[in-house]
Design an enzyme around this catalytic site. Structure first.
Site, PDB file in Angstrom:
ATOM      1  N   HIS A 212       0.860  -1.184   0.000  1.00 50.53           N
ATOM      2  CA  HIS A 212       0.000   0.000   0.000  1.00 50.53           C
ATOM      3  C   HIS A 212       0.896   1.234   0.000  1.00 50.53           C
ATOM      4  O   HIS A 212       1.867   1.293   0.749  1.00 50.53           O
ATOM      5  CB  HIS A 212      -0.894  -0.001   1.251  1.00 50.53           C
ATOM      6  N   SER A 213       0.580   2.200  -0.858  1.00 58.17           N
ATOM      7  CA  SER A 213       1.198   3.520  -0.835  1.00 58.17           C
ATOM      8  C   SER A 213       2.725   3.430  -0.882  1.00 58.17           C
ATOM      9  O   SER A 213       3.283   2.849  -1.807  1.00 58.17           O
ATOM     10  CB  SER A 213       0.691   4.278   0.398  1.00 58.17           C
TER      11      SER A 213
END
Length: 405
Positions: A212-213
């Site tokens: 994520h991210s």
């Protein structure tokens, strides 16, 4: 008399159960758990340590938490890499007290590994070596992730409907969320790459990388360095700048400055950014030709503007990335922190379904191979009924002048 005594003891013991304010989650699907530190080297303490300069310090080790299901049904373990200012708690619990994605995946029979990057969470930060530290303010978190409709000017801000609660300071869910947001050092991703390669080598069998991210770039680099140990990648709104990463190309390059890049004239959809791509002849990303990737993006946050670009860049270079805008598959209103949002269960069910179609085939190993190796000692949870984490105390203070932005 013994019966009376036994009854009163058990009633008293029940009072020891955590209160509703500390949500606990059933560990019925968890058979074993562990923690492990991947990577890490002794370095010499710098001059800033005064009398201790020159003495040895352990640097770059990465905390890893492991959950093993009672029934391992999936042949490939999942290794989670979190976003900036966050830790492995991202996967454990939503801020409104629902089970996180780790519990969903364990229930589906996956062995799950969750890291805290070096310099963050339960992994050491070395002063004078690991660079400057930042932390996000509450107002900033509201603007980018939780209360975008009021605080931000993103073109999709009115779409953001899935955040639980008001997303504002003083809302119990928001306050809980902010307590879980920690400091971040500039050197985290570089050190995470090294430690994560060691983790994959230790696990020793192919894994599914789930990022994520900020974790997106960690995942690309680890897959590049250990392609034979990565069966598939799932990434939720990964950071951009894949073309700045040190990845292996054919024809080879010694520096990313040798890539012949240009920016497209137009984006694929209104409001999205044009992407940076290679000019022909395109150099191929050698290690991504055979790794299926699912890249998901919500339509309620700032991140959407650039989310189509990493998949486009990688696919041009021979990757196998399926880019899914969540609203196109029936999930509307998600922001960047989708693992915490109201439809988080629906999102992880979609991911699990994709993994079964795209990572498992006739040649897949027996699921028992997913058991952590002896080098990562696990402990039986047979006497454990439920588990939790909780942040006690905490108050809002004003950021000092050092927070210039």
């Amino acid at each position: 008399g013994h019966g009376m005594h036994a009854q009163s003891t058990s009633q008293t013991a029940l009072k020891a159960t955590p209160p509703k304010g500390i949500p606990t989650f059933s560990s019925v699907n968890i058979a074993r758990q562990a923690f492990y530190y991947a990577g890490g080297d002794y370095i010499e303490a710098p001059a800033s340590f005064g009398d201790l300069a020159g003495e040895k310090i352990m640097r770059g080790a990465m905390y890893v938490e492991v959950l093993v299901p009672d029934d391992i049904r999936q042949p490939y373990p999942i290794v989670f890499f979190h976003g900036n200012g966050q830790t492995g708690t991202d996967w454990m619990q939503t801020p409104d007290g629902r089970p996180g994605w780790a519990y969903s995946l364990v229930a589906q029979g996956y062995v799950v590994y969750m890291v805290d990057y070096p310099t963050r969470g339960r992994s050491a930060y070395v002063p004078g070596v690991d660079g400057n530290i930042g932390i996000r303010t509450a107002e900033e978190l509201e603007e980018i992730w939780t209360n975008v409709a009021e605080r931000s000017d993103y073109y999709l801000k009115d779409n953001h409907t899935q955040w639980p609660g008001t997303g504002k300071m003083g809302d119990p869910t928001f306050d809980t969320f902010v307590k879980s947001q920690v400091e971040f050092a500039q050197t985290a991703t570089r050190q995470a790459r090294t430690a994560a390669v060691e983790l994959l080598d230790t696990i020793g069998t192919p894994v599914i990388i789930f990022t994520h991210s900020q974790g997106g770039n960690v995942g690309w680099e680890v897959a590049n360095d250990r392609p034979n140990l990565v069966r598939a990648i799932v990434t939720a709104e990964p950071g951009g700048g894949v073309q700045r990463l040190n990845l292996t190309y054919d024809p080879p390059i010694t520096n990313v400055s040798e890539l012949n890049l240009y920016t497209e004239a137009n984006a694929e959809r209104p409001g999205e950014e044009p992407c940076m791509l290679q000019r022909e002849p395109v150099r191929k990303l050698v290690h991504f030709q055979n790794i299926p990737v699912l890249n998901i993006s919500g339509n309620g946050g700032y991140h959407r503007t650039g989310d189509a670009c990493p998949p486009k860049y990688m696919n041009q270079a021979g990757g196998k990335v399926e880019f899914v805008r969540l609203e196109d598959v029936g999930m509307n209103g998600n922001g960047h922190q989708m693992m915490f949002e109201l439809n988080s269960d629906q999102i992880i069910a979609f991911v699990d379904n994709w993994l079964r179609k795209n990572s498992i085939d006739e040649g897949s190993p027996d699921p028992s191979k997913a058991m952590p190796p002896a080098a990562i000692p696990t402990f039986s949870t047979e006497h454990l009924a439920s588990k939790a984490f909780y942040y006690a105390g905490g108050e809002y203070v004003e950021a000092k002048a050092a927070f210039a932005g």
